[in-house]
Design an enzyme around this catalytic site. Structure first.
Site, PDB file in Angstrom:
ATOM      1  N   TYR A   1      -9.883 -10.276  -7.510  1.00 20.58           N
ATOM      2  CA  TYR A   1      -8.822 -10.394  -8.518  1.00 20.58           C
ATOM      3  C   TYR A   1      -8.983 -11.654  -9.361  1.00 20.58           C
ATOM      4  O   TYR A   1      -8.502 -11.703 -10.489  1.00 20.58           O
ATOM      5  CB  TYR A   1      -7.450 -10.377  -7.846  1.00 20.58           C
ATOM      6  CG  TYR A   1      -7.138  -9.065  -7.169  1.00 20.58           C
ATOM      7  CD1 TYR A   1      -6.874  -7.920  -7.914  1.00 20.58           C
ATOM      8  CD2 TYR A   1      -7.145  -8.957  -5.778  1.00 20.58           C
ATOM      9  CE1 TYR A   1      -6.618  -6.713  -7.293  1.00 20.58           C
ATOM     10  CE2 TYR A   1      -6.878  -7.743  -5.153  1.00 20.58           C
ATOM     11  CZ  TYR A   1      -6.618  -6.627  -5.923  1.00 20.58           C
ATOM     12  OH  TYR A   1      -6.369  -5.429  -5.314  1.00 20.58           O
TER      13      TYR A   1
ATOM     14  N   ARG B   1       0.857  -1.179   0.000  1.00 20.34           N
ATOM     15  CA  ARG B   1       0.000   0.000   0.000  1.00 20.34           C
ATOM     16  C   ARG B   1       0.899   1.237   0.000  1.00 20.34           C
ATOM     17  O   ARG B   1       2.056   1.192   0.434  1.00 20.34           O
ATOM     18  CB  ARG B   1      -0.886   0.022   1.246  1.00 20.34           C
ATOM     19  CG  ARG B   1      -1.865  -1.133   1.357  1.00 20.34           C
ATOM     20  CD  ARG B   1      -2.694  -1.021   2.621  1.00 20.34           C
ATOM     21  NE  ARG B   1      -3.686  -2.086   2.726  1.00 20.34           N
ATOM     22  CZ  ARG B   1      -3.487  -3.237   3.379  1.00 20.34           C
ATOM     23  NH1 ARG B   1      -2.325  -3.462   3.991  1.00 20.34           N
ATOM     24  NH2 ARG B   1      -4.434  -4.149   3.445  1.00 20.34           N
TER      25      ARG B   1
ATOM     26  N   HIS C   1      -4.681  -8.646   3.197  1.00 19.33           N
ATOM     27  CA  HIS C   1      -6.137  -8.574   3.307  1.00 19.33           C
ATOM     28  C   HIS C   1      -6.614  -9.396   4.503  1.00 19.33           C
ATOM     29  O   HIS C   1      -6.202 -10.548   4.669  1.00 19.33           O
ATOM     30  CB  HIS C   1      -6.805  -9.134   2.039  1.00 19.33           C
ATOM     31  CG  HIS C   1      -6.731  -8.215   0.870  1.00 19.33           C
ATOM     32  ND1 HIS C   1      -6.913  -8.629  -0.434  1.00 19.33           N
ATOM     33  CD2 HIS C   1      -6.508  -6.871   0.799  1.00 19.33           C
ATOM     34  CE1 HIS C   1      -6.799  -7.599  -1.246  1.00 19.33           C
ATOM     35  NE2 HIS C   1      -6.560  -6.520  -0.528  1.00 19.33           N
TER      36      HIS C   1
ATOM     37  N   LYS D   1      -2.486  -2.526   7.741  1.00 17.87           N
ATOM     38  CA  LYS D   1      -3.703  -2.021   8.386  1.00 17.87           C
ATOM     39  C   LYS D   1      -3.957  -2.752   9.694  1.00 17.87           C
ATOM     40  O   LYS D   1      -3.699  -3.946   9.800  1.00 17.87           O
ATOM     41  CB  LYS D   1      -4.909  -2.203   7.451  1.00 17.87           C
ATOM     42  CG  LYS D   1      -4.993  -1.168   6.344  1.00 17.87           C
ATOM     43  CD  LYS D   1      -6.297  -1.333   5.580  1.00 17.87           C
ATOM     44  CE  LYS D   1      -6.468  -0.247   4.528  1.00 17.87           C
ATOM     45  NZ  LYS D   1      -7.720  -0.413   3.774  1.00 17.87           N
TER      46      LYS D   1
ATOM     47  N   HIS E   1      -2.288   2.407  -6.239  1.00 14.51           N
ATOM     48  CA  HIS E   1      -3.159   1.258  -5.981  1.00 14.51           C
ATOM     49  C   HIS E   1      -3.319   0.393  -7.230  1.00 14.51           C
ATOM     50  O   HIS E   1      -3.508  -0.823  -7.120  1.00 14.51           O
ATOM     51  CB  HIS E   1      -4.530   1.734  -5.485  1.00 14.51           C
ATOM     52  CG  HIS E   1      -5.133   0.795  -4.482  1.00 14.51           C
ATOM     53  ND1 HIS E   1      -4.595   0.597  -3.217  1.00 14.51           N
ATOM     54  CD2 HIS E   1      -6.202  -0.030  -4.557  1.00 14.51           C
ATOM     55  CE1 HIS E   1      -5.320  -0.293  -2.566  1.00 14.51           C
ATOM     56  NE2 HIS E   1      -6.298  -0.687  -3.353  1.00 14.51           N
TER      57      HIS E   1
END
Length: 299
Positions: free
Chosen positions: A279, A155, A270, A179, A244
């Site tokens: 994807y 990211r 994720h 995250k 991104h």
């Protein structure tokens, strides 16, 4: 019960004063109510007279006209909010929209670059002339940034927070804080590793922020976004490229080459597999396109 216009005015006033809605939201909601009235024509008498079948018919007409699902959902969000107000604040006994089921929101597939486009983009920093005021090491920095994005799928925030101490000549993996303060290990490809070492040598970056500005301060996310736009303007790529999109391309190209979905989930950081699964749809689309273009009996 007041006339239709008075109910609408009271609702918009409620949104403005009690919900602090933006002028943009107020405009969208006012237009959505007007569009419904106009679509109903003579069948519209008052908002309190409308039943579920009126809204089902309106939905059917919108879909028959091939109105985008996002537009349909936006218009019905305004209508639902309006009828919620009528039942809670104006004493309407029943909300007719409670019985109306909307089409699911469309899942937009991530835009990805082809391998040829990626290679073209990665080569640009060392091909273009360096601006007079720019340091000699700047093209090497930009190459390292682009290579690392594509090599790792980081990211933007993860890449800008990297420090020089995290990467040395023997580094084949990066320890990244993602995250939710979740740490993960990300492999670094040989091209990215070599590009980083070349940049560090040329810019004499030994400690502190890995990617620095001309003033030797940590490069901001905005600066990296501008960097990408600069190279895009000099490229043959016909659409906007963001950090991104490089992450999307990283994931899609891995899956195209047979990588395990859960491995890609781990690499991207994720929390949910369903986030990564979008994807696979991109990969299927690319396979179908390749089939249609190549197979003599496909068309």
């Amino acid at each position: 019960m007041p006339a239709a216009e008075l109910l609408e005015d009271a609702f918009l006033e409620f949104l403005s004063t009690e919900k602090n809605a933006s002028p943009h939201t107020l405009n969208n909601y006012e237009r959505s109510l007007r569009f419904f009235r106009e679509a109903m024509g003579d069948k519209f008498t008052n908002w309190t007279d409308m039943g579920a079948d009126h809204f089902r018919r309106y939905l059917f007409d919108l879909m028959k006209a091939e109105t985008a699902r996002s537009t349909i959902r936006l218009r019905f969000a305004a209508l639902r909010s309006f009828y919620k107000y009528l039942t809670h604040r104006q004493g309407l006994p029943k909300n007719p929209l409670a019985e109306v089921q909307l089409p699911k929101a469309e899942k937009k597939l991530p835009v990805t670059l082809s391998l040829k486009q990626i290679e073209h983009l990665l080569a640009l920093p060392l091909q273009l002339p360096v601006a007079k005021q720019a340091p000699d090491w700047l093209p090497f920095r930009d190459t390292a940034i682009l290579e690392l994005f594509y090599s790792t799928g980081l990211r933007l925030s993860e890449l800008t927070s990297l420090n020089a101490e995290q990467v040395d000549s023997t580094t084949t993996t990066l320890r990244v804080m993602g995250k939710g303060s979740k740490e993960r290990l990300v492999p670094v490809g040989s091209y990215a590793s070599k590009a980083i070492q070349k940049y560090r040598f040329e810019a004499q970056v030994h400690e502190g922020p890995l990617f620095i500005s001309k003033l030797r301060k940590r490069l901001s996310p905005r600066a990296i976004d501008q960097l990408l736009k600069k190279y895009l303007a000099q490229s043959e790529i016909p659409f906007a490229v963001t950090p991104h999109k490089l992450r999307h391309s990283f994931a899609t190209h891995l899956l195209d080459s047979g990588a395990d979905l859960r491995a890609v989930q781990s690499l991207l950081g994720h929390a949910s597999l369903s986030t990564t699964q979008i994807y696979t749809a991109v990969t299927k689309t690319r396979l179908q396109e390749a089939y249609r273009n190549a197979h003599p009996r496909a068309k």
